[in-house]
Design a protein around this motif. Structure first.
Motif, mmCIF file in Angstrom:
data_model
loop_
_atom_site.group_PDB
_atom_site.id
_atom_site.type_symbol
_atom_site.label_atom_id
_atom_site.label_comp_id
_atom_site.label_asym_id
_atom_site.label_seq_id
_atom_site.Cartn_x
_atom_site.Cartn_y
_atom_site.Cartn_z
ATOM 1 N N ALA A 116 0.779 -0.985 -0.105
ATOM 2 C CA ALA A 116 0.121 0.035 0.016
ATOM 3 C C ALA A 116 0.953 1.251 0.026
ATOM 4 C CB ALA A 116 -1.078 -0.065 1.179
ATOM 5 N N VAL A 117 0.443 2.290 -0.777
ATOM 6 C CA VAL A 117 1.233 3.525 -0.730
ATOM 7 C C VAL A 117 0.293 4.493 -0.233
ATOM 8 C CG1 VAL A 117 2.387 5.211 -2.408
ATOM 9 C CG2 VAL A 117 2.635 2.835 -2.778
ATOM 10 N N LEU A 118 0.594 5.468 0.817
ATOM 11 C CA LEU A 118 -0.511 6.055 1.479
ATOM 12 C C LEU A 118 0.171 7.793 1.064
ATOM 13 C CD1 LEU A 118 -0.940 4.347 4.772
ATOM 14 C CD2 LEU A 118 -1.858 4.116 2.384
ATOM 15 N N GLY A 119 -0.319 8.300 -0.044
ATOM 16 C CA GLY A 119 -0.295 9.788 0.043
ATOM 17 C C GLY A 119 0.602 9.660 -1.347
ATOM 18 N N LEU A 120 -0.103 10.374 -2.532
ATOM 19 C CA LEU A 120 0.307 10.334 -3.867
ATOM 20 C C LEU A 120 0.929 11.773 -4.382
ATOM 21 C CD1 LEU A 120 -2.284 8.134 -5.521
ATOM 22 C CD2 LEU A 120 -0.091 7.696 -4.954
ATOM 23 N N GLY A 121 2.142 12.210 -3.641
ATOM 24 C CA GLY A 121 2.806 13.344 -4.220
ATOM 25 C C GLY A 121 3.741 12.678 -5.345
ATOM 26 N N SER A 122 4.738 13.581 -5.718
ATOM 27 C CA SER A 122 5.517 12.638 -6.542
ATOM 28 C C SER A 122 6.546 11.439 -6.244
ATOM 29 C CB SER A 122 6.563 14.007 -7.440
ATOM 30 O OG SER A 122 7.534 14.365 -6.389
ATOM 31 N N PHE A 123 6.738 11.574 -4.930
ATOM 32 C CA PHE A 123 7.608 10.603 -4.293
ATOM 33 C C PHE A 123 6.563 9.459 -4.263
ATOM 34 C CE2 PHE A 123 8.557 7.999 -0.386
ATOM 35 C CZ PHE A 123 9.812 7.724 -1.053
ATOM 36 N N GLY A 124 5.514 9.513 -3.492
ATOM 37 C CA GLY A 124 4.432 8.138 -3.548
ATOM 38 C C GLY A 124 4.195 7.614 -4.933
ATOM 39 N N ARG A 125 3.951 8.565 -5.753
ATOM 40 C CA ARG A 125 3.424 8.078 -7.009
ATOM 41 C C ARG A 125 4.762 7.106 -7.724
ATOM 42 N NH1 ARG A 125 -0.289 10.507 -10.543
ATOM 43 N NH2 ARG A 125 0.829 10.196 -12.214
ATOM 44 N N SER A 126 5.950 7.770 -7.471
ATOM 45 C CA SER A 126 7.035 6.938 -8.094
ATOM 46 C C SER A 126 7.193 5.572 -7.517
ATOM 47 C CB SER A 126 8.389 7.893 -7.786
ATOM 48 O OG SER A 126 9.603 6.963 -8.144
ATOM 49 N N VAL A 127 7.100 5.575 -6.181
ATOM 50 C CA VAL A 127 7.103 4.221 -5.429
ATOM 51 C C VAL A 127 5.988 3.374 -6.090
ATOM 52 C CG1 VAL A 127 6.679 3.134 -3.239
ATOM 53 C CG2 VAL A 127 8.040 4.921 -3.243
ATOM 54 N N ALA A 128 4.801 3.953 -6.256
ATOM 55 C CA ALA A 128 3.610 3.111 -6.516
ATOM 56 C C ALA A 128 3.814 2.424 -7.877
ATOM 57 C CB ALA A 128 2.226 3.612 -6.622
ATOM 58 N N LEU A 129 4.109 3.304 -8.757
ATOM 59 C CA LEU A 129 4.198 2.822 -10.263
ATOM 60 C C LEU A 129 5.506 1.908 -10.392
ATOM 61 C CD1 LEU A 129 3.654 6.196 -12.026
ATOM 62 C CD2 LEU A 129 2.042 4.179 -11.806
ATOM 63 N N THR A 130 6.361 2.150 -9.538
ATOM 64 C CA THR A 130 7.666 1.349 -9.746
ATOM 65 C C THR A 130 7.207 -0.169 -9.303
ATOM 66 O OG1 THR A 130 9.334 3.099 -9.692
ATOM 67 C CG2 THR A 130 10.259 1.026 -9.099
ATOM 68 N N LEU A 131 6.731 -0.082 -8.116
ATOM 69 C CA LEU A 131 6.272 -1.629 -7.507
ATOM 70 C C LEU A 131 5.347 -2.092 -8.356
ATOM 71 C CD1 LEU A 131 5.401 -0.521 -3.860
ATOM 72 C CD2 LEU A 131 7.270 -2.091 -4.776
ATOM 73 N N GLU A 132 4.492 -1.269 -9.249
ATOM 74 C CA GLU A 132 3.419 -1.931 -9.811
ATOM 75 C C GLU A 132 4.340 -2.549 -11.375
ATOM 76 O OE1 GLU A 132 -0.259 -3.113 -11.017
ATOM 77 O OE2 GLU A 132 0.204 -2.009 -9.284
ATOM 78 N N SER A 133 5.221 -1.729 -11.558
ATOM 79 C CA SER A 133 6.077 -2.299 -13.097
ATOM 80 C C SER A 133 6.842 -3.709 -12.715
ATOM 81 C CB SER A 133 6.822 -1.171 -13.478
ATOM 82 O OG SER A 133 7.933 -0.982 -12.467
#
Length: 218
Positions: free
Chosen positions: A6-23
């Motif tokens: 789970a990624v909580l908070g979607l600033g640029s850092f959170g988006r980067s973590v989320a999309l990298t994990l998904e990829s």
């Protein structure tokens, strides 16, 4: 079996973590209070939720039994970061990574339960995502309706005794995140150090517990 985060908070850092994990083949749940932000990312992650990350009900709905970890990416709001960290650990998420802006903030987040603290000015979100996979107050700040940070004078019965001796966390259910003396805050204190008579303790915990501590003999 796919790992789930789970990624909580979607600033640029959170988006980067989320999309990298998904990829990298993980199931990723993202949570942010901005509906617009959630809509922008919803088709790029496993599940996207519009919710307040400081609400227990919102986090409990994530299916914590199946999560391998959570990334709390809200360093701009320390109160939200502390609350989310506390809740994530309370509901059983095994690995909690919290974003911090500086060392003081990072130390506080570690004190309230974060397993790892990262500083996005130094570490990119993609690097943090990859590391997750690689390693299998006198003042009162309200965090929520139930939790707060307070500064309180060292209770008289505690003076001269160490935190380890008193068992503050296990006996009282609160966390000491700092000791203040002569206007200086120490967040890297020795738990074996006798508590000073003239000091202030910075505590994080449930309001009802903090209120009881505040009533201890001064």
């Amino acid at each position: 079996m796919r790992k789930q985060f789970a990624v909580l908070g979607l600033g640029s850092f959170g988006r980067s973590v989320a999309l990298t994990l998904e990829s990298m083949g993980c199931d990723v749940i993202v949570v942010d209070k901005s509906q617009e932000t959630i809509q922008e990312i919803s088709d790029r992650v496993t599940y996207a939720i519009t919710a307040d990350i400081t609400e227990r009900e919102a986090l409990s709905a994530l299916g914590t039994r199946n999560l391998d970890g959570a990334v709390i990416a809200v360093a701009e709001n320390l109160e939200a970061g502390i609350m989310a960290t506390l809740l994530c650990k309370e509901i059983g998420i095994p690995m909690v990574v919290a974003k911090a802006k500086n060392k003081l903030q990072g130390t506080i987040l570690k004190k309230v339960g974060a397993d790892t603290v990262v500083y996005p000015e130094i570490e990119m979100g993609s690097r943090v995502a990859k590391s997750l996979l690689a390693t299998e107050f006198t003042d009162w700040i309200e965090l929520s309706n139930d939790y707060s940070i307070v500064e309180v004078a060292v209770p008289k019965p505690w003076v001269g005794h160490s935190m380890a001796e008193l068992g503050i966390r296990s006996k009282y259910g609160v966390t000491v995140v700092g000791i203040m003396q002569k206007g200086s805050v120490n967040v890297e204190f020795d738990p074996q150090m006798p508590l000073p008579e003239s000091g202030l303790l910075i505590l994080v915990g449930a309001n009802k517990v903090l209120e009881k501590i505040g009533k201890l003999e001064k």
